[in-house]
Design an enzyme around this catalytic site. Structure first.
Site, PDB file in Angstrom:
ATOM      1  N   PRO A  34       0.832  -1.214   0.000  1.00 25.68           N
ATOM      2  CA  PRO A  34       0.000   0.000   0.000  1.00 25.68           C
ATOM      3  C   PRO A  34       0.865   1.261   0.000  1.00 25.68           C
ATOM      4  CG  PRO A  34       0.023  -1.023   2.182  1.00 25.68           C
ATOM      5  CD  PRO A  34       0.726  -1.972   1.261  1.00 25.68           C
ATOM      6  N   THR A  36       0.460   5.493  -0.219  1.00 21.75           N
ATOM      7  CA  THR A  36      -0.246   6.772  -0.308  1.00 21.75           C
ATOM      8  C   THR A  36       0.461   7.654  -1.329  1.00 21.75           C
ATOM      9  OG1 THR A  36      -1.045   6.635   1.944  1.00 21.75           O
ATOM     10  CG2 THR A  36      -0.762   8.854   1.043  1.00 21.75           C
ATOM     11  N   TYR A 188      -1.378   4.222  13.350  1.00 20.54           N
ATOM     12  CA  TYR A 188      -2.726   4.769  13.147  1.00 20.54           C
ATOM     13  C   TYR A 188      -3.700   4.186  14.187  1.00 20.54           C
ATOM     14  CZ  TYR A 188      -0.587   6.792   9.044  1.00 20.54           C
ATOM     15  OH  TYR A 188       0.244   7.523   8.223  1.00 20.54           O
ATOM     16  N   ARG A 235      -2.845  -5.426   7.877  1.00 16.46           N
ATOM     17  CA  ARG A 235      -1.426  -5.049   7.863  1.00 16.46           C
ATOM     18  C   ARG A 235      -1.036  -4.558   9.258  1.00 16.46           C
ATOM     19  NH1 ARG A 235       2.822  -0.925   4.965  1.00 16.46           N
ATOM     20  NH2 ARG A 235       3.497  -2.629   3.657  1.00 16.46           N
TER      21      ARG A 235
HETATM   22  C1  FMN Z   1       5.315   7.156  -0.484  1.00 12.92           C
HETATM   23  C2  FMN Z   1       4.922   6.110   0.513  1.00 12.92           C
HETATM   24  C3  FMN Z   1       3.594   5.940   0.852  1.00 12.92           C
HETATM   25  C4  FMN Z   1       3.211   4.949   1.753  1.00 12.92           C
HETATM   26  N1  FMN Z   1       1.890   4.766   2.024  1.00 12.92           N
HETATM   27  C5  FMN Z   1       1.493   3.724   2.799  1.00 12.92           C
HETATM   28  C6  FMN Z   1       0.112   3.445   2.971  1.00 12.92           C
HETATM   29  O1  FMN Z   1      -0.765   4.111   2.409  1.00 12.92           O
HETATM   30  N2  FMN Z   1      -0.215   2.415   3.782  1.00 12.92           N
HETATM   31  C7  FMN Z   1       0.733   1.634   4.413  1.00 12.92           C
HETATM   32  O2  FMN Z   1       0.374   0.712   5.140  1.00 12.92           O
HETATM   33  N3  FMN Z   1       2.046   1.874   4.236  1.00 12.92           N
HETATM   34  C8  FMN Z   1       2.445   2.878   3.421  1.00 12.92           C
HETATM   35  N4  FMN Z   1       3.771   3.075   3.188  1.00 12.92           N
HETATM   36  C9  FMN Z   1       4.749   2.067   3.631  1.00 12.92           C
HETATM   37  C10 FMN Z   1       5.019   1.086   2.481  1.00 12.92           C
HETATM   38  O3  FMN Z   1       3.886   0.273   2.215  1.00 12.92           O
HETATM   39  C11 FMN Z   1       6.202   0.161   2.809  1.00 12.92           C
HETATM   40  O4  FMN Z   1       5.944  -0.431   4.041  1.00 12.92           O
HETATM   41  C12 FMN Z   1       7.533   0.914   2.856  1.00 12.92           C
HETATM   42  O5  FMN Z   1       7.705   1.674   1.681  1.00 12.92           O
HETATM   43  C13 FMN Z   1       8.712  -0.053   3.011  1.00 12.92           C
HETATM   44  O6  FMN Z   1       8.683  -1.011   1.957  1.00 12.92           O
HETATM   45  P1  FMN Z   1       9.671  -0.881   0.672  1.00 12.92           P
HETATM   46  O7  FMN Z   1      11.070  -0.950   1.211  1.00 12.92           O
HETATM   47  O8  FMN Z   1       9.329  -2.064  -0.204  1.00 12.92           O
HETATM   48  O9  FMN Z   1       9.413   0.424   0.027  1.00 12.92           O
HETATM   49  C14 FMN Z   1       4.196   4.106   2.329  1.00 12.92           C
HETATM   50  C15 FMN Z   1       5.536   4.308   2.010  1.00 12.92           C
HETATM   51  C16 FMN Z   1       5.911   5.284   1.108  1.00 12.92           C
HETATM   52  C17 FMN Z   1       7.366   5.426   0.733  1.00 12.92           C
END
Ligand code: FMN
Length: 373
Positions: A34, A36, A188, A235
């Site tokens: 996910p 944002t 949250y 999650r």
């Molecule tokens: C731009 C951005 C937006 C994110 N939005 C969410 C979100 O809406 N919901 C959520 O559970 N985690 C969110 N996260 C966390 C990511 O889902 C993920 O846990 C984090 O990027 C680490 O994983 P990665 O190393 O594969 O990027 C967000 C992270 C980033 C960088």
């Protein structure tokens, strides 16, 4: 070019199919986490740009949507989408349909931000398990602003919020989503009820671990009553502090959470579990997934800082059943194909994570475009 990943092995490959539940049959174990991105309207209605962005990423085994508000009160991120109004449901329909038409599957991540909602965005007072104040400023329409102390939810508030979760889950299915994911992570509202640093209640929702699990349990039950437990996932972010939300014993707490989710028959859990070297909220706390795995027989999806090599190694270790990729999916719409081919990955640009428009959103190249260039 990195070497392609061998697909003959006794443990499942990233490219093997998996049933997260009878209702969620995925062609691979590569999930889009996910994310944002702030490209909806100010009323939380998804846009054509979001349709294109998600359709580009339909090659994922499963897309988990960006966090999506269950109510005006619960949504504090500028230009994030919601699922409480008819206009939002109508707005999501073409997005999900485009993902399905492109051969993909998609669940909605449902979100109440609790104390992290600024009234600059919601127009309402923030609410939490207890009257606490988040330590960091919030993103708002007027830049970063300090958050006021949240008010403690009354028992009536809790019933109302459970109703909002149920309605949003119903709306997600009406919009065509294949299921829902409860956002229980990242400090949250659900996390605020789970952890003792933010839950100071003395009623049935606070104090003992069992009491602090009550709100999450009731959210699961309320949503599953609407859409079925087979379409319900969650999650969590069990290790380390998250936006000021922490517990004296994260491991004990989240092992109890996993045991509860086992009892509730929740079919899949996604964990954001960074290590000490993580580039996204690093922590020195050891992973909780092994102790959670020991008491939970559903499917476990792990996240944070994965690439092709460490993702397969984690499946090989037998703890995770699948891996979700966040920032790599922002920058690589065809990530699953790239991993299969052992191709180079595009680098993400953090400056355009939340900016309006297509730049850094729908303009990352796919392999075929790069080959032609
Ligand atoms: C731009 C951005 C937006 C994110 N939005 C969410 C979100 O809406 N919901 C959520 O559970 N985690 C969110 N996260 C966390 C990511 O889902 C993920 O846990 C984090 O990027 C680490 O994983 P990665 O190393 O594969 O990027 C967000 C992270 C980033 C960088």
């Amino acid at each position: 070019m990195a070497a392609p990943i061998a697909e003959s092995r006794s443990m499942p490959s990233l490219f093997d199919p998996i049933d997260l539940s009878p209702a969620l049959q995925l062609p691979s174990r590569i999930l889009m986490a996910p994310l944002t991105r702030g490209r909806a309207t100010r009323d939380g209605v998804p846009t054509d740009l979001q349709r294109d962005y998600y359709a580009q990423r339909a090659g994922a085994g499963l897309i988990i949507s960006e966090a999506t508000g269950i109510s005006r009160e619960g949504l504090g991120w500028p230009f994030a989408p919601g699922l409480w109004s008819d206009a939002q449901v109508e707005g999501w329909k073409p997005v999900v349909a485009a993902v399905h038409e492109a051969g993909g599957r998609m669940v909605a991540q449902l979100w109440h931000m609790g104390r992290l909602v600024h009234d600059n965005v919601s127009g309402m007072r923030n609410i939490s398990a207890s009257a606490t104040t988040a330590p960091h400023p919030a993103h708002t329409y007027d830049g970063k602003l300090a958050l006021p102390e949240a008010r403690a939810a009354t028992l009536d508030d809790i019933e109302r919020i459970l109703g909002d979760y149920a309605a949003a889950a119903r709306n997600a299915i009406a919009a065509g989503f294949d299921g829902v994911q409860i956002h229980g992570a990242n400090g949250y509202l659900i996390d605020q009820f789970l952890r003792d640093g933010t839950n100071k209640r003395t009623d049935d929702y606070g104090g003992s671990v069992d009491n602090r699990l009550r709100f999450m349990t009731r959210v699961v039950e309320a949503m599953a009553a609407e859409v079925g437990i087979d379409r319900t996932g969650i999650r969590l972010s069990p290790v380390g502090e998250s936006q000021g939300c922490d517990d004296r014993d994260n491991h004990g707490l989240f092992t109890a959470v996993a045991a509860r989710l086992e009892t509730l028959k929740v079919p899949w859990i996604e964990l954001r579990e960074p290590g000490p070297q993580s580039t996204f909220r690093a922590t020195d706390e050891p992973p909780a997934s092994p102790s959670m795995r020991a008491v939970y027989s559903g499917k476990l999806v792990l996240n944070s800082d994965y690439d092709a090599t460490n993702a397969q190694a984690t499946l090989d270790a037998g703890i995770a059943d699948a891996i979700s990729f966040g920032r790599t999916y922002i920058a690589n719409p065809d990530l699953a194909e790239r991993l299969r081919a052992g191709a180079e990955l595009n680098a993400w640009n953090a400056k355009t994570f939340y900016t309006p428009g297509s730049e850094g959103y729908t303009d990352y190249p796919v392999l075929t475009e790069q080959a032609a260039a």
